[in-house]
Design an enzyme around this catalytic site. Structure first.
Site, PDB file in Angstrom:
ATOM      1  CG  HIS A  51      -1.667  -1.266   1.432  1.00 41.14           C
ATOM      2  ND1 HIS A  51      -2.868  -1.585   0.834  1.00 41.14           N
ATOM      3  CD2 HIS A  51      -1.321  -2.359   2.171  1.00 41.14           C
ATOM      4  CE1 HIS A  51      -3.242  -2.789   1.202  1.00 41.14           C
ATOM      5  NE2 HIS A  51      -2.309  -3.295   2.014  1.00 41.14           N
TER       6      HIS A  51
ATOM      7  CB  SER B 292      12.359  22.682 -15.227  1.00 48.54           C
ATOM      8  OG  SER B 292      11.514  23.797 -15.349  1.00 48.54           O
TER       9      SER B 292
ATOM     10  CE  LYS C 259      10.905  19.664 -11.324  1.00 50.45           C
ATOM     11  NZ  LYS C 259       9.538  19.495 -10.939  1.00 50.45           N
TER      12      LYS C 259
END
Ligand code: ARG
Length: 464
Positions: free
Chosen positions: A161, A282, A288
């Protein structure tokens, strides 16, 4: 209707030329020209067989074989003029052969049809593609084994999960991908057997009146078997669907793998670093570094599923035997093969370059009560029923959440509040090493088992 002239080899029974737009609409040359090499191989084998069958003279055969070799050179040199009015790769090559050889060129198509020709071409092409894909798959699996061996002792949280569940070794996690890819390899090898059956000789649909010797073309082209029914031979596309199904499963695996790489490289996880050459920046946010390769592979997976659905739908309504619908088989098949091959190539290059951040992984495993099951198992060994142990450990975890302590950080007195069966030896099972080492059976996460699995993996690859 336009009356623009077209130049068709089947023009005999027609009283007006085909409409210019319809000619373009029905043509496939723009995409099927990539079959040229396999088309030429098939034609050369067919010409050789016709000579053995006494249909073509040796001189005619030699002229055709040499002429086709020269056409292949023209295509590869970029001097071949592909003509849309000649519809497809087959008629373009045949027309050029006739242009070069005159009447001998016109004899090549004796005893065959474009229907068995195209079915043969696609199978020869796909056979080569599968071999190239298997080679990339192999390279990726090698890389996984190498990384798994190096990370056999590295501890990370295992998830269910997407919540910390139990500690596992990073090597073990990588070997889960190895297993999936092994099944993909098996599926593709199995699919190749059914790709490698020869439809040539089916002619248009009913076979041919010439004394063809199908075992001769079968051997020349390296097919494993001769298709047993001419109607099936020209219309069967199961092999292409089966390939797309195997490719879809492989892409689904790569997509899941991609998703993990995206998570692991994120600032929230920081489990691994990917080298800059597999990432991009980016245009607006200077900080980024985006995991473009895995994201793109995850995204491209949809195209391959689309190819599978497209081909199944293409076939479901077709009566026997060949229908023009079948021309629509090529673009999805080509795209699926290209996508899988490129994705595997990117992964095979990238995986050995993954840099794990071992301390961060370990710290994440240490948090989150990942050894709770180990504590329950410890109490079972002290004689308590498992359900009671589960409950006891549940209370301990609740205390840990409230006090901000992991199980291994509690003192013996604190732990004994939950069960007086707990003794000093508990700390051995609460450590991460204790936890992974205890799962010491085939398929378990213990470092010793990871090393054994790597050894089995290497043996498997050596047998291929
Ligand atoms: N371009 C066709 C295809 O890809 C070749 C076979 C055409 N046969 C025919 N009878 N029109 O399927």
């Amino acid at each position: 209707m336009s009356s623009e002239k077209t130049n068709q080899s089947w023009g005999g029974r027609f009283s007006e030329p085909v409409d210019a737009f319809v000619a373009r609409f029905t043509a496939s040359v723009d995409f099927d020209k990539r079959l040229y090499r396999h088309d030429i191989l098939g034609s050369q084998a067919h010409a050789r067989m016709l000579t053995q069958a006494g249909v073509l003279s040796e001189a005619e055969r030699d002229a055709i074989v040499a002429g086709l070799d020269e056409i292949r050179s023209e295509i590869e040199a970029g001097t071949f003029e592909w003509r849309v009015d000649l519809e497809d790769v087959h008629m373009n090559i045949e027309a050029r052969l006739t242009e070069r050889l005159g009447v001998v060129g016109k004899k090549l198509h004796t005893g065959r049809s474009r229907n068995d020709q195209v079915a043969t071409d696609i199978r020869l092409w796909l056979r080569d593609e599968i071999d190239a894909i298997l080679a990339e798959l192999n390279r990726l699996q090698q890389g996984l084994l190498q990384l798994a061996e190096a990370e056999a002792d590295t501890i990370m949280p295992g998830f269910t999960h997407l919540q910390t569940a139990q500690p596992v070794t990073f090597g073990h996690h990588l070997l889960a991908w190895f297993e999936m890819l092994s099944r993909d390899h098996e599926r593709l090898v199995d699919c190749r057997k059914r790709v490698n059956r020869m439809p040539l000789g089916s002619a248009a649909l009913a076979g041919t009146t010439y004394p063809i010797q199908r075992q001769v073309t079968c051997e020349l082209l390296g097919f494993e078997a001769i298709g047993g029914n001419s109607l099936d031979g020209v219309s069967d596309r199961d092999f292409a669907i089966e390939f797309c199904a195997a490719a879809s499963l492989a892409m689904m695996h790569l997509s899941r793998f991609s998703e993990e790489l995206v998570l692991w490289t994120s600032a929230q996880f920081q489990f691994i670093d990917l080298p800059d050459r597999f990432c991009t920046g980016s245009s607006i946010m200077p900080q980024k570094k985006n995991p473009d390769v895995p994201e793109l592979v995850r995204g491209k997976t949809g195209r391959v599923f689309g190819a599978l659905t497209g081909l199944l739908t293409l076939m479901k309504g077709q009566p026997l035997a060949y229908n023009k619908d079948n021309q629509e088989d090529k673009e999805p098949l080509f795209d699926a093969a290209d996508t899988l091959r490129d994705s595997l190539r990117a992964f095979a290059d990238m995986v050995p370059a993954i840099k794990p951040r071992r301390e961060i992984m370990r710290e994440a495993a240490r948090r989150g009560f990942s050894t709770a099951t180990d504590l329950a198992d410890y109490l079972v060994r002290k004689g308590l029923p498992f359900r009671d142990c589960h409950e006891i450990v549940g209370h301990a975890v609740k205390y840990g959440v409230d006090s901000g302590k992991d199980l291994a950080e509690m003192s013996l007195d604190e732990l004994r509040r939950f069960s007086d069966q707990i003794e000093q030896d508990v700390f051995a099972v609460l450590t991460l090493e204790g936890s992974v080492n205890a799962r010491d059976h085939i398929g378990g996460t213990a470092p010793a088992q990871v090393r054994a699995a790597v050894k089995r993996g290497l043996e498997l690859l050596a047998k291929r």
